[in-house]
Design a protein around this motif. Sequence first.
Motif, PDB file in Angstrom:
ATOM      1  N   ILE A 260      -6.701   5.806  -3.498  1.00  0.00           N
ATOM      2  CA  ILE A 260      -7.804   6.000  -2.548  1.00  0.00           C
ATOM      3  C   ILE A 260      -7.290   5.999  -1.108  1.00  0.00           C
ATOM      4  N   SER A 261      -6.365   5.104  -0.809  1.00  0.00           N
ATOM      5  CA  SER A 261      -5.839   5.042   0.560  1.00  0.00           C
ATOM      6  C   SER A 261      -5.073   6.311   0.918  1.00  0.00           C
TER       7      SER A 261
ATOM      8  N   GLU B  63      -9.770 -14.162  -9.116  1.00  0.00           N
ATOM      9  CA  GLU B  63      -9.382 -12.800  -9.443  1.00  0.00           C
ATOM     10  C   GLU B  63      -8.289 -12.817 -10.492  1.00  0.00           C
TER      11      GLU B  63
ATOM     12  N   THR C 241       4.512   5.079  -4.750  1.00  0.00           N
ATOM     13  CA  THR C 241       3.330   4.523  -5.416  1.00  0.00           C
ATOM     14  C   THR C 241       3.725   3.652  -6.603  1.00  0.00           C
TER      15      THR C 241
ATOM     16  N   SER D   7      -7.547   9.140   1.460  1.00  0.00           N
ATOM     17  CA  SER D   7      -8.193   8.981   2.767  1.00  0.00           C
ATOM     18  C   SER D   7      -7.274   9.461   3.888  1.00  0.00           C
TER      19      SER D   7
ATOM     20  N   LYS E 204      -6.561  -1.531 -10.844  1.00  0.00           N
ATOM     21  CA  LYS E 204      -7.206  -1.612  -9.539  1.00  0.00           C
ATOM     22  C   LYS E 204      -6.192  -1.444  -8.406  1.00  0.00           C
ATOM     23  N   ILE E 205      -5.013  -2.028  -8.593  1.00  0.00           N
ATOM     24  CA  ILE E 205      -3.968  -1.906  -7.569  1.00  0.00           C
ATOM     25  C   ILE E 205      -3.589  -0.440  -7.371  1.00  0.00           C
TER      26      ILE E 205
ATOM     27  N   SER F  47       2.919  -0.396  -6.528  1.00  0.00           N
ATOM     28  CA  SER F  47       1.976  -0.916  -7.534  1.00  0.00           C
ATOM     29  C   SER F  47       2.641  -1.939  -8.442  1.00  0.00           C
TER      30      SER F  47
ATOM     31  N   LEU G 167      -5.366   2.165  -8.227  1.00  0.00           N
ATOM     32  CA  LEU G 167      -6.520   2.919  -7.737  1.00  0.00           C
ATOM     33  C   LEU G 167      -6.683   2.759  -6.229  1.00  0.00           C
ATOM     34  N   HIS G 168      -6.476   1.546  -5.729  1.00  0.00           N
ATOM     35  CA  HIS G 168      -6.560   1.327  -4.279  1.00  0.00           C
ATOM     36  C   HIS G 168      -5.510   2.161  -3.541  1.00  0.00           C
ATOM     37  N   ARG G 169      -4.328   2.258  -4.127  1.00  0.00           N
ATOM     38  CA  ARG G 169      -3.270   3.065  -3.513  1.00  0.00           C
ATOM     39  C   ARG G 169      -3.672   4.536  -3.479  1.00  0.00           C
TER      40      ARG G 169
END
Length: 346
Positions: A105-106, A92, A68, A109, A98-99, A72, A101-103
């Motif tokens: 969340i993925s 953007e 991670t 999931s 955000k980068i 990131s 956070l996306h990691r």
Amino acid sequence: MTIGASNTTGYARFLGTCLGALCSIGAWYITGGNAFRLAVVGFVMALGPFYMIIVKGKGPMGRFILLTYNLSVLYAFSYSQIDGSEQDDGGEQLDITKIALHRVISVISGCIWGIIITRGIWPIRARTKLNDTLHLLWFRLGLIWKSDPLNTMATAEASMPVLYMNSHDKNEIERLLSQLENLQVSARSEFELKSPFPDTEYSNIIRQTRGIVSNFHSMNLILVNTPTPSEGQISLLRYTAAVRQQLSERIGHLLAAMASSIVLESSSSDVPTNIKDSRDRLLAQISHYRQGRMASSLTDGEDYVLLSSFVLVTQLLSNEISEIMVELGRIFPVSDDEVSVNADRV
């Protein structure tokens, strides 16, 4: 992957991803996106995960911290190298939060989907797999011991050293043994309302099973050191063949009873584990042979070493089996109905 392994790995992945995301955000703001500073901070930061992986043995957590962090920071650094005009066209601005956070969340999931697969679609319980592995291991050991290679040696027709375990048997037994501890670790993480996982009992069973395998190896070493039996040994083995076969079958029967008990999840407390009678008959026959006239002309003291070692190893096997039976009785206690049935039989 078993349910327990999924629980353990999922927790490690989630926590490792969160820690890696926090480290990447902190490192980015500390260094200001400078490549040289990022290299130094990355080196220092990697020491912690490597310590967790190598010393603590927490591989999944350490790997996901590094993964991670690297993803990131590298993505943020690559994005920062884009010209300002290109960033303005896209509308953007760089935000490493955000980068990261996306990691996170993925990964969450993926963990949730893994739990759904292992629990609902294709559940594999580590407890069941642990019992099945012990069943296969004990059953295989029982077949090996019942084969009694000493009978082959007694025929004096063997063209090569006679062994209890050939290379294939050794590899298969070691493969099954290597799975036990990993399955036990996974089974600890399987939460059930019925009862907690009997970790202490299974630890004792695995330790005693390793003791049984060690005794098999000991008998193998004795046979390796006796490649060509003497005439006295052959005579003694033939004289004691019937009683020795009974003792071997008794040990094999006990191993098979253990294998059946754990796969059926029932107690084998009614199976007598004492081999004293069979062992005493063999010792009596050895003594009777030694007192006969044939012994004085064919055998000497060294000829009795092989059979004496066999008797000693069978006693050690019996002790280990008795202890395993006790542990199985604790894991699968006898129900009141079974007690009443046994009482009626008596």
